[in-house]
Scaffold this motif. Structure first.
Motif, short mmCIF file in Angstrom:
data_model
loop_
_atom_site.label_atom_id
_atom_site.label_comp_id
_atom_site.label_asym_id
_atom_site.label_seq_id
_atom_site.Cartn_x
_atom_site.Cartn_y
_atom_site.Cartn_z
N GLU A 154 0.81 -1.21 0.00
CA GLU A 154 0.00 0.00 0.00
C GLU A 154 0.85 1.26 0.00
OE1 GLU A 154 -2.62 -0.33 3.34
OE2 GLU A 154 -3.78 -1.98 2.46
N ARG A 155 2.14 1.14 -0.20
CA ARG A 155 3.01 2.32 -0.19
C ARG A 155 2.65 3.26 -1.35
NH1 ARG A 155 6.29 -1.99 0.82
NH2 ARG A 155 7.17 -2.08 2.94
N THR A 156 2.69 4.53 -1.08
CA THR A 156 2.35 5.53 -2.09
C THR A 156 3.54 6.43 -2.44
OG1 THR A 156 1.55 7.06 -0.39
CG2 THR A 156 -0.07 5.57 -1.40
N ASP A 157 4.53 6.50 -1.58
CA ASP A 157 5.68 7.38 -1.80
C ASP A 157 6.77 6.60 -2.53
OD1 ASP A 157 7.84 9.05 -1.74
OD2 ASP A 157 7.87 9.32 0.43
N LEU A 201 8.40 -11.13 -9.47
CA LEU A 201 7.00 -10.78 -9.72
C LEU A 201 6.11 -11.27 -8.59
CD1 LEU A 201 6.80 -11.53 -13.56
CD2 LEU A 201 7.14 -9.31 -12.44
N SER A 202 6.43 -12.43 -8.05
CA SER A 202 5.67 -12.95 -6.91
C SER A 202 5.84 -12.04 -5.69
CB SER A 202 6.13 -14.37 -6.56
OG SER A 202 5.89 -15.26 -7.61
N SER A 208 5.99 -7.59 -0.89
CA SER A 208 7.36 -7.51 -0.38
C SER A 208 8.19 -6.52 -1.19
CB SER A 208 8.01 -8.89 -0.43
OG SER A 208 7.32 -9.80 0.40
N LEU A 209 7.95 -6.43 -2.48
CA LEU A 209 8.50 -5.38 -3.33
C LEU A 209 7.35 -4.53 -3.83
CD1 LEU A 209 11.08 -7.38 -5.53
CD2 LEU A 209 11.57 -5.93 -3.55
N ASP A 210 7.66 -3.31 -4.22
CA ASP A 210 6.61 -2.38 -4.63
C ASP A 210 6.48 -2.26 -6.15
OD1 ASP A 210 6.07 -1.37 -1.84
OD2 ASP A 210 8.21 -0.87 -2.06
N SER A 255 3.73 -2.82 -10.78
CA SER A 255 3.80 -2.07 -9.53
C SER A 255 2.55 -2.34 -8.70
CB SER A 255 3.91 -0.56 -9.81
OG SER A 255 2.65 -0.03 -10.21
N ASN A 256 2.54 -1.77 -7.50
CA ASN A 256 1.35 -1.85 -6.66
C ASN A 256 0.24 -0.93 -7.15
OD1 ASN A 256 2.27 0.68 -5.92
ND2 ASN A 256 2.67 0.17 -3.79
#
Length: 277
Positions: A154-157, A201-202, A208-210, A255-256
């Motif tokens: 859920e990171r936005t920055d 990609l998983s 775990s990655l953005d 990306s997320n």
């Protein structure tokens, strides 16, 4: 059980079966061969794992199309293996060991990936990382890691993003790759190159990655399963121009979804610099 649900279950079962075979010789003495260049490696474990995956699928769907990385068929079986995904009909996309370079060096981050597709679109996928003890799976009803529902971060920055660099290290033209690295390093908090595309990609799908990207067109066995995982987990996957990703698209950017435009900007700037050089 719907047909798609049945295929998703089989994709998971086949990925597990192939991964178990590969795990048996992990960190054992291996005869390593090369394919297109000295760093494009393959082992008997790749072939044995593919045999197991293909046999598992054919036990249930004996006549369906198989799109596989390795050019080998199970002993005694007449199997038509292809390198491209058919636009219509039912097919299976198989990567017996994604991250073979990691595998031969004894690095745990490698996996077996299987995707079931219908008319070119995935309906069920699985990526099994045996040495990590993780299986990522998705079908019409769920997307999970080890049976637990997962979602993208859920990171936005973007300055807090951890971003995976996927694709192949260039055998020449390192300056161009450095341009991409610089463009990404200027925008994101951390960059990772982990050596297993489906694994990366998983990690995006599980949060775990953005984000992750590559400017080249990936092989279908390196990307189709992972893209489906990411989309089912709420993320975004496009080509380097921002259009919805398809298995024959130019490049891959995932990306997320929270700052996808910034990830695209980094890739486009890096490839523009490359073209100018």
């Amino acid at each position: 059980m719907t047909d798609a649900t049945r295929r998703a279950a089989l994709a998971e079962r086949a990925a597990r079966a192939g991964g178990v075979v590969a795990r048996e010789t992990f960190r054992e003495d291996l005869r390593v061969e090369t394919k297109t260049n000295k760093n494009d490696v393959v082992t008997e474990a790749d072939r044995d794992a593919q045999h197991q995956v293909v046999s598992t699928i054919r036990n249930e769907f004996p006549t369906e199309t198989l799109v596989c990385e390795e050019d080998v068929t199970p002993p005694g079986e007449d199997v038509d293996l292809r390198k491209s995904v058919p636009e219509s009909g039912r097919a299976w996309i198989v990567d017996p060991i994604d991250g073979t370079a990691n595998y031969v060096r004894g690095i745990r981050f490698w996996g077996t990936s299987v995707a079931a597709v219908v008319d070119g679109d995935p309906v069920g996928v699985a990526t099994y990382l045996p040495s990590e003890g993780d299986i990522y799976a998705a079908g019409p009803e769920s997307v999970t890691r080890n049976g637990t529902v997962m979602s993208v971060s859920e990171r936005t920055d973007p300055e807090t993003f951890a971003v995976g660099l996927i694709g192949w290290w260039p055998t020449k033209g390192g300056d161009a790759y450095a341009s991409l690295f610089r463009a990404a390093a200027d925008r994101f908090g951390d960059l990772r190159r982990l050596g297993c595309m489906q694994g990366v990609l998983s990690l995006v799908a599980s949060g775990s990655l953005d984000a992750a990207f590559m400017p080249e067109r990936p092989h279908p066995w390196d990307a189709v399963a992972g893209v489906y995982l990411i989309r089912r987990a709420g993320g975004t996957a496009t080509d380097i121009h921002g259009e919805r990703w398809h298995y024959d698209s130019e490049g891959l950017v995932v990306s997320n979804g929270q700052a996808h435009d910034v990830v695209l900007e980094a890739v486009q700037e890096g490839t523009t610099i490359e073209a100018a050089d």
